[in-house]
Enzyme design. Structure first.
Site, mmCIF file in Angstrom:
data_model
loop_
_atom_site.group_PDB
_atom_site.id
_atom_site.type_symbol
_atom_site.label_atom_id
_atom_site.label_comp_id
_atom_site.label_asym_id
_atom_site.label_seq_id
_atom_site.Cartn_x
_atom_site.Cartn_y
_atom_site.Cartn_z
ATOM 1 C CD GLU A 241 -2.870 -1.365 2.383
ATOM 2 O OE1 GLU A 241 -2.759 -0.413 3.296
ATOM 3 O OE2 GLU A 241 -3.622 -2.373 2.575
ATOM 4 C CD GLU A 347 -4.546 -7.862 2.007
ATOM 5 O OE1 GLU A 347 -5.469 -7.136 2.506
ATOM 6 O OE2 GLU A 347 -3.528 -7.729 2.175
HETATM 7 O O1 9MR Z 1 -7.368 -7.995 8.598
HETATM 8 C C1 9MR Z 1 -6.326 -7.439 9.367
HETATM 9 C C2 9MR Z 1 -6.913 -6.825 10.809
HETATM 10 O O2 9MR Z 1 -7.286 -7.601 11.680
HETATM 11 C C3 9MR Z 1 -5.927 -5.600 11.300
HETATM 12 O O3 9MR Z 1 -6.920 -5.014 12.469
HETATM 13 C C4 9MR Z 1 -5.959 -4.399 9.945
HETATM 14 C C5 9MR Z 1 -4.779 -3.433 10.686
HETATM 15 O O4 9MR Z 1 -4.340 -2.871 9.634
HETATM 16 O O5 9MR Z 1 -5.146 -5.251 9.100
HETATM 17 C C6 9MR Z 1 -6.135 -6.131 8.539
HETATM 18 O O6 9MR Z 1 -5.583 -6.776 7.328
HETATM 19 C C7 9MR Z 1 -5.235 -5.653 6.312
HETATM 20 C C8 9MR Z 1 -3.996 -6.231 5.656
HETATM 21 O O7 9MR Z 1 -2.871 -6.576 6.467
HETATM 22 C C9 9MR Z 1 -3.742 -5.201 4.538
HETATM 23 N N1 9MR Z 1 -4.449 -5.019 3.456
HETATM 24 C C10 9MR Z 1 -5.963 -4.662 4.115
HETATM 25 C C11 9MR Z 1 -6.269 -5.620 5.079
HETATM 26 C C12 9MR Z 1 -7.625 -5.456 5.815
HETATM 27 O O8 9MR Z 1 -7.582 -3.918 6.514
#
Ligand code: 9MR
Length: 426
Positions: A241, A347
């Site tokens: 990102e 994802e």
């Molecule tokens: O699913 C993840 C969630 O449990 C966390 O709180 C969050 C914090 O940033 O990250 C989520 O996973 C993310 C992933 O690492 C990167 N792309 C977006 C995902 C959803 O937010």
């Protein structure tokens, strides 16, 4: 066959009892923007004393504070089954169904790893594992130890691999290959990491120092994982990102602020330097199918691909019904055409915009039929989409918790979207 549950590894980090992400899903034409929220996790305490320069610590295994069962062997005895969950052994298997096309993966949380029934379903369905949170920089970077002796640790923050170890032991025990997620990200990276003396009230580091810290972190993670789990990790999201939605680089990122826009190229250069041969290096982002964002992503990563430091693009795919899967596949093809690289869907979840959609389960299933049909056609036309990961197991554990975004209900009942994916297989 009756198998015993193995009580196993001790977790030192606090266990996250549930997904703490929240969806920022906006209606309209945009992929759900990931929450910027930091996960509330405790950094394991570490030793006070720095080691000598020659054997500067990259791994601490301090005494465990919290313990949790890591389910390394599934108990399939029906009489032991937790009655809150339905039987899942008769479900068709995603990994088996699509084995001639791509790895079929799941984002796995520590909650899933500590539960027998979640584990049973996860390992039956998936052959690729992504740690939902536990292999991100804030899981490993031990800035508290660094801050106690900032001169010694100036360029090289220690890394605590306990949570990484749990993930990798679990994946290995269950024959799942691993997508490493993620090395360089603006989120879930301790603020202290970017500052002089690991003190967030001090100034930012200068660029040269920050690049040393970056290189050492990447080196430590890639070398430690390869030394301890050779061949297990098949791909890393090297940078996550870095690009904003339609306006070039993400300017609020600490990486951008401290290093400038070449932080992406530098991260890939270091990753290539330390990754074992065969480990694929990915750039990963959301909304990666959108025209303007794709243009901006390509602008940054094309020179990196040309330098030989990039092997693939991860398209996160936090989607909604607004999307036409055929348009998405055009973007998939464009990445391949422009970069000659692999694509992973990293994802995938498809949410209902906070219950604003009637007849949701059917509509989600119809979407999956169209998406997986279009995906297979794209692969058959020669585009190497080699891995597809669903971002979580059950709807209630999703970061889009109230959107019915995943394939299984809370009690593990399969949803029509699951059957749709199975039936879409040609
Ligand atoms: O699913 C993840 C969630 O449990 C966390 O709180 C969050 C914090 O940033 O990250 C989520 O996973 C993310 C992933 O690492 C990167 N792309 C977006 C995902 C959803 O937010």
């Amino acid at each position: 066959m009756k198998k015993n549950r193995l009580l196993a590894a001790l977790l030192t980090a606090a266990v996250i009892l549930g997904s703490c992400g929240s969806s920022d899903s906006s209606s309209g034409t945009s992929e759900t923007a990931p929450a910027d929220k930091e996960a509330t996790e405790t950094t394991a305490s570490a030793e006070d004393k720095p080691a000598s320069e020659e054997n500067a610590p990259t791994e601490f295994i301090p005494e465990a504070k919290n313990t949790q069962e890591l389910i390394l062997e599934v108990d399939t005895d029906p009489s032991h089954r937790d009655k809150r969950f339905v039987e899942t052994a008769d479900y068709a298997q995603l990994k088996e169904t699509y084995k001639d096309k791509f790895y079929f993966g799941c984002a796995v949380s520590e909650r899933v790893m500590g539960n027998n029934e979640y584990t049973e379903l996860t390992v039956a369905q998936f052959n690729s594992y992504t740690a939902e949170n536990a292999m991100k920089p804030d899981s490993g970077l031990d800035w508290k130890t660094a801050a106690k002796n900032p001169e010694f640790y100036k360029e090289h923050a220690p890394v605590n691999f306990n949570r990484f170890k749990n993930c990798l032991d679990y994946a290995q025990a269950h024959n799942m290959k691993v997508r490493g997620h993620t090395l360089v990200w603006h989120s879930q990276t301790p603020e202290e990491f970017f500052h002089v003396n690991y003190d967030k009230t001090s100034a930012f580091c200068d660029k040269e120092l920050m690049l040393k810290r970056m290189e050492n972190y990447i080196k430590d993670v890639l070398e430690w994982t390869n030394a301890n789990y050779p061949g297990l990790i098949y791909a890393w999201d090297v940078v996550n990102e870095a690009i904003d939605d339609g306006s070039g680089m993400r300017k609020q990122s600490n990486w951008y602020k401290v290093v400038g826009e070449d932080f992406v190229a530098k991260a890939f250069e270091y990753a290539r330097k330390y990754a074992a041969p065969g480990v694929k290096l990915f750039y990963n982002d959301y909304n990666a199918y959108q025209a303007r964002k794709q243009r901006d992503i390509l602008k940054v990563i094309k020179p990196i691909a040309e330098a030989g430091n990039l092997d693939g693009v991860g398209m996160q795919s936090h989607l909604g019904l607004y999307l036409n899967p055929n348009d998405f596949m055009k973007a998939v093809k464009k990445y391949h055409d422009e970069l000659g690289c692999e694509i992973h869907i990293t994802e995938l979840d498809v949410g209902n915009d906070k219950k604003k959609v009637d007849d949701w389960e059917k509509k989600q299933a119809d979407f999956m039929t169209r998406f997986f049909t279009a995906l297979q056609k794209t692969i058959d036309e020669g585009v190497p989409v080699t891995s597809v990961t669903i971002w979580g197991l059950t709807d209630d554990m999703s970061w889009r918790q109230n959107e019915g975004a995943l394939l299984f209900e809370m009690d593990l009942t399969k949803k029509p979207a699951f059957d749709a994916i199975i039936e879409a297989k040609k």
